[in-house]
Structures are given as C-alpha cells and as structure tokens.
Design an enzyme around this catalytic site. Structure first.
Site, PDB file in Angstrom:
ATOM      1  N   ASP A  68       0.766  -1.398  -0.027  1.00  0.00           N
ATOM      2  CA  ASP A  68       0.211  -0.071  -0.144  1.00  0.00           C
ATOM      3  C   ASP A  68       0.800   1.197   0.005  1.00  0.00           C
ATOM      4  O   ASP A  68       1.940   1.206   0.408  1.00  0.00           O
ATOM      5  CB  ASP A  68      -0.922   0.247   1.301  1.00  0.00           C
ATOM      6  CG  ASP A  68      -1.685   1.271   1.178  1.00  0.00           C
ATOM      7  OD1 ASP A  68      -2.610   1.631   0.468  1.00  0.00           O
ATOM      8  OD2 ASP A  68      -1.625   1.977   2.481  1.00  0.00           O
ATOM      9  N   GLU A 110       1.316  -0.329  -5.054  1.00  0.00           N
ATOM     10  CA  GLU A 110       0.297   0.710  -5.155  1.00  0.00           C
ATOM     11  C   GLU A 110       1.191   2.084  -5.502  1.00  0.00           C
ATOM     12  O   GLU A 110       1.611   2.570  -4.407  1.00  0.00           O
ATOM     13  CB  GLU A 110      -0.860   0.625  -4.396  1.00  0.00           C
ATOM     14  CG  GLU A 110      -1.845   1.878  -4.515  1.00  0.00           C
ATOM     15  CD  GLU A 110      -2.293   2.491  -3.322  1.00  0.00           C
ATOM     16  OE1 GLU A 110      -3.540   3.233  -3.583  1.00  0.00           O
ATOM     17  OE2 GLU A 110      -1.841   2.607  -2.312  1.00  0.00           O
TER      18      GLU A 110
END
Length: 749
Positions: A426, A479
């Site tokens: 993330d 990401e």
C-alpha cells in the site's frame, strides 16, 4: 520491632543496604534488572542459598524442593507490600524449587518465574541487534514453550530505551509489579518465561519510559492473535499449527505469477463482502468465507483474491489500512487456524491469495507502536519525517535496522507461515518521496538535498529481494501513482524489484472518459489511447479498486452516463475493453454485478440485485471475460510485452471507435482483434484491417442478449477479404453494437 514507616522494609533487612534499595525498587515496580533481586541467589560457592519473591497479597510463603515436593523453608516477609526472603543455611547448592503461597482465601503452589534463565539465545540476540533476524517473530512476542520440564509462555519485547518493562495479563491479575522482565542490553530486548501461562490468555506490556513515566499499556507488536475490537489486548497464541493440504498448489503456483500468465484479481473486503443479517449482521468467519467466497470467485474465473488488510486493526473505518497487529490476522473472522483454513481452501480451488500489506505508516492509538518505550522508537522523531498529515498516522523510521527487521520479517511471515501468494504494498508513493503531500518547509531533504526517501527505497528493494528469494511463485504489487521509474524491474537492474505495479494513470484516464456523455467522447478520445504510450514501461495491473467506489465517488455503474440500460451497456463495453487491453486485471467486489450503492465497510454488498436481469447479465459477462482472458493466449501472454499489441485504429474519434490487435509470441498467427464502440449508435460494415486472412469468430460481444444487451453483433463470424485497410493487406467488415466491445479470434482460413 515495627517496620520502617518510610519504606515498609522490616528493620532486620535494612542492614543489607544494597538489597534494601533493590527491594524498594521492586516494590515500586522501578527496577531495571529484577532478576538481580528476585529468584534464587547465592553470595558465592559454598555459601547458603536464598530465595526472594515479591507476591503482593500473600500472607505466608514456603520454598518447595521440586524434586521431593517437600518444604525447605518458610520465607520471612521483609516488606509490607509482600516481599519475602527465605534463607536456607543448610542448602549450599542451587536447586529447582516452587513456591507455596498462602493467600487470604486459598493456598496455591506454583513455579517462580524468576528461577528460569535466559529466554533468547546468544545468536538470536546478535541477529536482533544486527537487524538481520529474518524470523524474529519466532523469538519476539509470546511463545508457549517448555523449559526445564515446565510449561509456560516465553515473552520477549524490543524496548531499548525503557527503564522497566513488565508483562501483564490474565496470569498475574494485570499487576505490573508481578512480572518485571530481564533486559538483554546487547539488543535492547526484554524477556521473561512465565510458568503456567497458557495459550488463550490476554496480555500486554507495561512500560516505564527512560524518564520514569508510566506509559499506556502496549499491545505486543509480534502478537499472533488479538482481542476483538474495541478490546485491545494481545492473546497468547504460538505459531499456528495446521495440516496443510495445498501441496499440489505449491508445486504449480510458480507459473501463476509470471508475466505471461493470466492474472485476474478479485479485490475483496472480507468484512463487507457478505454479512449474516439474521445473526445481528455479524461478519462471516474465515471458514464461512472459505465455503462461500472461494467457490464464488472460482465460478467467476478470477485467478487471485486480494484481501484488503486483514492484519489486526482497531478501527473498522480504516478498512485495515491502519493496522496495529501486523502479525495477527484480525479476530473479526476467527482464529489464526481458521485463517489458514481459508488460505488452504483458496489453494484447493486453484486461487492465489494476496494480502494488502501496509508497511508505510501506523496509527497513533496509545496501545500501538507510537512512543513505544517512551521514545520515538518505531517512528521518526521529527514530524516532518514521522507524521503523515493526510491520514493522521505515524511513519516508520526505515533508517533504523530493528524497524526494518520488524517489517521485513513480517513480509516473510505471511508468505511463510500462512503460505500467501503475494503482497500488494500500500501507498508506495508516500514511501518514495520525502515531500509526499507536503508543502515547502514541511519536509527534510535527504543527505544529497533531494526529495527521495533513500532509506525507504532501500527497504523496498530489500523486501522484494527477500520475498522473491525465499518464496518461489509469489508476486509483489506496488500501489504507486507517480512516474518513478522501474518500479517493477529487478533490483539488480536498478529497479525497486516489484513484480507488478498498479496502472493508476490508465484507471483515472479511462474512468474519466467513460463518465462523459457519448456525444462528447470524441473530444476526449485519446484518454483511452494515452496509456499505451507507457504501457510496457512497467509490468502493469489495471486496477478498478475500492478507492474508486468510496468517498463520494459513487459506484462504477453510477459513473456511467445515460439511463439504466445505457449505464450497463457502457460498463459492459468498458469491461470488455479492460479485459482485452494489455495488463493484468483487478476488479473490486460488487463491480462484477453493478452494485448501485457506493461501497461501505459497514454493510454487505447488495446481493439481492442479482435477481434483476441487467445485474445478472453483467456478472455473466465478467465470468465470460475471465474465461476469455484465461483461454486466449494473445490476451495474457503478452500483457507486459509490446510485441503482442498493435493499434489497428486509434484515431477514429468522430465515431468513438477503437480497434487493436493482440497476438501471442508462441504462435504469432494466433491473433485476436478487439473493436470498441463507445457511442450508442450501432455501426454496420465497419471495416477493420487485418494482417492475416482467415475466419474471425466472435468470442465475446458485450452487447449480447444474455448479458442484457441488444444482440447486435457478428454471431456467424466474419470471413476476411483481400481489401487492404488500415495499412494491412486484408480486412473484415464488422458489425459494431451500440456501446459495445467485440472480441474476435482469428481461425486459420
């Protein structure tokens, strides 16, 4: 003779001034070396041994010889708070002992935690101090074990700047005076073996900072299980044991993550995929998810499930992105063994399982990692480096070897202990740049004056080297939303080492295009084509993720223009374009059947919508697109290879039509032609140039009646003609459905 009113220490004990000070510190829970005071001691060889114990609430204490079970001596109370001292002149050799304690309501016999030696070995201490203990989770935290034939739990905690650390829990009435820990100064680790403690008991750590301040009770950073929120205690649970049945998957999965493999990911938030309304709208358990979610994903043809973070987190509204228990699967759905059952079920179905992993930041909850030992231990001290303004969270100090060790070990832990098939990391962009989401003056340049976070970059590279080096067939996915180069290139070639990167630019451009009324799309045509300029610079995943259906953005179906029929037709055409476009695929739950409502973590998906034909038709299309993507090599083998893609028609903005070619490397004559019509006008006889003659059969038409469309298309296939078009020697006349995508596979003529 009365006790000293100032100290509570009995006069006969005051003669031994060093011991007197130690007793007072133990009673105040302020001794940094409790094993120097408590337990069995001897002034020298041949000298009498004595046993010292601090047991608040005890009335009488006896020392029991463990071998014979006989009392050896009754201890004297030397402090009113419950410090006892038993001197045994006839005993000049150390021996194993237990304590028999008389409390006001009962007499108990138990092992003394302070008779046991070190918990951690010298090699463990060396590797922890060096920051290279890749399985630190096997030593730190709480581990049920047996020492000297005695069952209990070994606790160990890194808190180098603490003045005193105690483990508190169900086994000591949460009294921080009872079980102060031994400090291994070489590594800043505190340890203790608690005999009689068992799995299932709750615990935390009571820490007194270097300045003497008592901190809020801290959860165990290495806990394998935690209480159900809103409770925050850790739960004793050793490394979960499980009889894995996924040997076939483990042998085969090495091909499932390759750049040439079909990878279609179903992103899911386990807490809101489905609930049990008749039982208070409770969460599904991991075992229920194994029985319901896994067959559903298998039926739809997805190759992988990506879970939003299931690492333990206190706040549902964070969706797991503010975790406190990085080593614990959330108790919202069951036990660690239940989670292993879920993983095993995925593998039995041939489905890979990815964890959304959050190493970039952590929440400020007082029981968490922040200000852990009275200092900025895990986070940077300077808020310009250690505080994330957007999320009100703290940022790990990646320059500290022990912090890197904690996170690197965690990445390996999920792949090793739970056999997960990869990590989606993330917020990588926030980790790469020191000035991420900061104004001038709100960040500190690196040593060269730049904005790159050199320590975090080194961490990410090392993480990828270790995960790929230790676990064959896994994937890591970044990401990452910036133009940072070579995110998905190997470290030895100068990259960050990720296997894949989310193509955020493609997602933003194409969704923005699809949201426009078809009459205006001609002016924005190249929002659909721009992504191919950089498509092969990385190994991309095309993400239609949870981030696109929250925070007022609305659901995917509601982004589409027009009436209900047109909305579904637009979304079907878009999905057809996505699945035929180069890049691996990711779709967030609910998108497969056209969830109307914006996603919320607090409720189930609206499964009743599948009673309506348009929703059911969209779901059927997604199933067929996954089958098509999996079965046709040209659509997946060259996802990351420019040799497998050619534009046929990229500039027909007046008609909002795109046409492109996909081909495989093993058989270049196996070709797939894709034509998209993003207007509601059907187009008959739309000529498309092709390089090879043959019959082109319709594999998928997003406007087919079984999907809820109008049925305009090419059901009988199309024979090529020797009419040059689009710079190619042959061509086909294609019927383009309104707001539709057709995928045509060449069959040799």
């Amino acid at each position: 003779m009365p006790n000293d009113i100032r100290t509570g220490i009995r006069p006969e004990t005051q003669k031994a001034s060093p011991l007197r000070g130690g007793i007072e510190a133990i009673v105040r829970a302020d001794h940094g070396d409790p094993f120097a005071i408590l337990g069995m001691h001897q002034d020298g060889d041949g000298r009498p041994v004595e046993v010292r114990a601090f047991i608040p609430g005890a009335e009488r204490v006896w020392v029991i010889d463990s071998a014979s079970g006989d009392p050896v001596a009754e201890a004297d109370r030397v402090h009113d708070e419950g410090f006892f001292l038993a001197t045994m002149p006839e005993r000049t050799q150390r021996f194993r002992y237990r304590l028999r304690v008389q409390f006001p309501l009962a007499t108990q016999e138990f092992e003394d935690a302070f008779r046991f030696g070190n918990v951690l070995g010298e090699l463990d201490i060396h590797l922890l101090a060096e920051g290279t203990h890749l399985k630190s989770y096997e030593r730190l935290g709480a581990h049920p074990r047996e020492i000297d034939g005695v069952a209990g739990v070994a606790f160990a905690l890194w808190a180098p700047n603490a003045r005193r650390v105690s483990v508190v829990g169900d086994f000591c009435d949460w009294d921080g005076r009872r079980l102060p820990m031994r400090k291994r100064t070489e590594a800043g680790v505190w340890e203790i073996f608690v005999p009689g403690a068992t799995a299932g008991q709750r615990y935390k750590f009571e820490i007194k900072g270097a300045g003497g301040d008592l901190l809020p009770l801290k959860s165990d950073p290495y806990a394998f299980q935690a209480e159900m929120r809103p409770q925050t205690a850790s739960v004793v649970h050793g490394l979960p044991k499980y009889g894995w049945q996924d040997q076939s998957w483990q042998q085969a999965r090495s091909h499932c993550a390759e750049r040439t493999a079909p990878i279609s990911i179903y992103e899911v938030h386990l807490g809101s995929w489905a609930r049990v309304p008749e039982e208070g709208d409770r969460f599904l358990t991991y075992r229920e998810l194994a029985d319901r979610l896994v067959p559903y994903v298998k039926d739809l043809g997805f190759t992988h499930i990506e879970m939003l973070p299931i690492t333990e987190h206190p706040f549902d509204g964070s969706w797991g992105y503010q975790p406190i228990g990085l080593y614990a699967p959330t108790s919202r759905h069951g036990t660690p063994e239940d989670f292993k059952y879920f993983v095993d079920a995925c593998h039995a179905a041939g489905i890979g399982l990815l964890l959304d992993w959050v190493p970039g930041h952590f929440p400020t909850d007082p029981h968490g990692l922040g200000w852990f030992d009275g200092t900025h231990l895990y986070e940077h001290a300077d808020p310009r480096q250690g505080y994330h303004q957007d999320w009100n969270t703290l940022i790990y100090n990646f320059g500290r070897t022990e912090v890197q060790n904690f996170l690197l070990g965690n990445a390996l832990f999920w792949l090793d202990q739970y056999r997960l098939d990869g990590l989606r990391v993330d917020a990588v962009a926030s980790m790469l740049y020191l000035d991420y989401s900061r104004k001038a003056g709100e960040w500190i340049p690196n040593q060269f004056g730049g904005r790159e976070n050199l320590e975090s970059i080194a961490f990410l590279k090392r993480m990828n080297e270790l995960t790929y080096g230790h676990h064959q067939g896994i994937m890591t996915v970044a990401e990452e939303s910036t133009a940072w180069p070579a995110v998905s290139r190997p470290v030895y070639l100068g990259g960050l080492g990720f296997g894949y990167k989310w193509n955020m630019g493609w997602m933003h451009d194409t969704l923005e295009y699809m949201a426009k009324d078809p009459i205006h799309r001609r002016y924005h045509h190249h929002q659909l084509t721009f992504g191919l300029i950089y498509q092969f610079s990385e190994n991309f995943v095309l993400p239609l993720s949870h981030d696109e259906v929250v925070h007022g953005k609305g659901s995917l179906i509601n982004k589409m223009p027009g009436d209900d029929w047109q909305k579904f037709a637009n979304l079907r055409a878009y999905y057809g374009f996505m699945f035929a476009h180069p890049g691996k695929k990711l779709l967030f739950m609910g998108g497969e059947f056209g969830q109307w409502r914006e996603w919320s973590e607090a409720r189930s998906l609206d499964w009743h919508l599948l009673e309506e034909p348009l929703h059911l038709g969209l779901q059927s299309l997604v199933r067929d697109l996954n089958r098509m993507y999996r079965d046709l090599k040209p659509l997946h083998q060259t996802d990351c290879d420019p040799a497998g893609f050619e534009w046929i028609e990229a500039n027909d903005s007046d008609n909002s039509v795109l046409a492109f070619l996909r081909k495989e490397t093993d058989d270049p004559e196996h070709q797939v032609v894709v034509v998209c019509n993003f207007t509601p006008i059907p187009r008959h006889g739309y000529r498309v140039g092709v390089a090879l003659p043959g019959r082109y059969e319709e594999v998928v038409n997003t406007d087919a009646t079984e999907y809820g469309g109008s049925g305009v298309g090419n059901p009988d296939g199309i024979e090529s003609e020797e009419t040059a078009w689009h710079g190619r020697p042959h061509s086909i006349n294609v019927t383009l459905p309104p707001l539709g995508t057709v995928v045509l596979e060449r069959k040799a003529g």
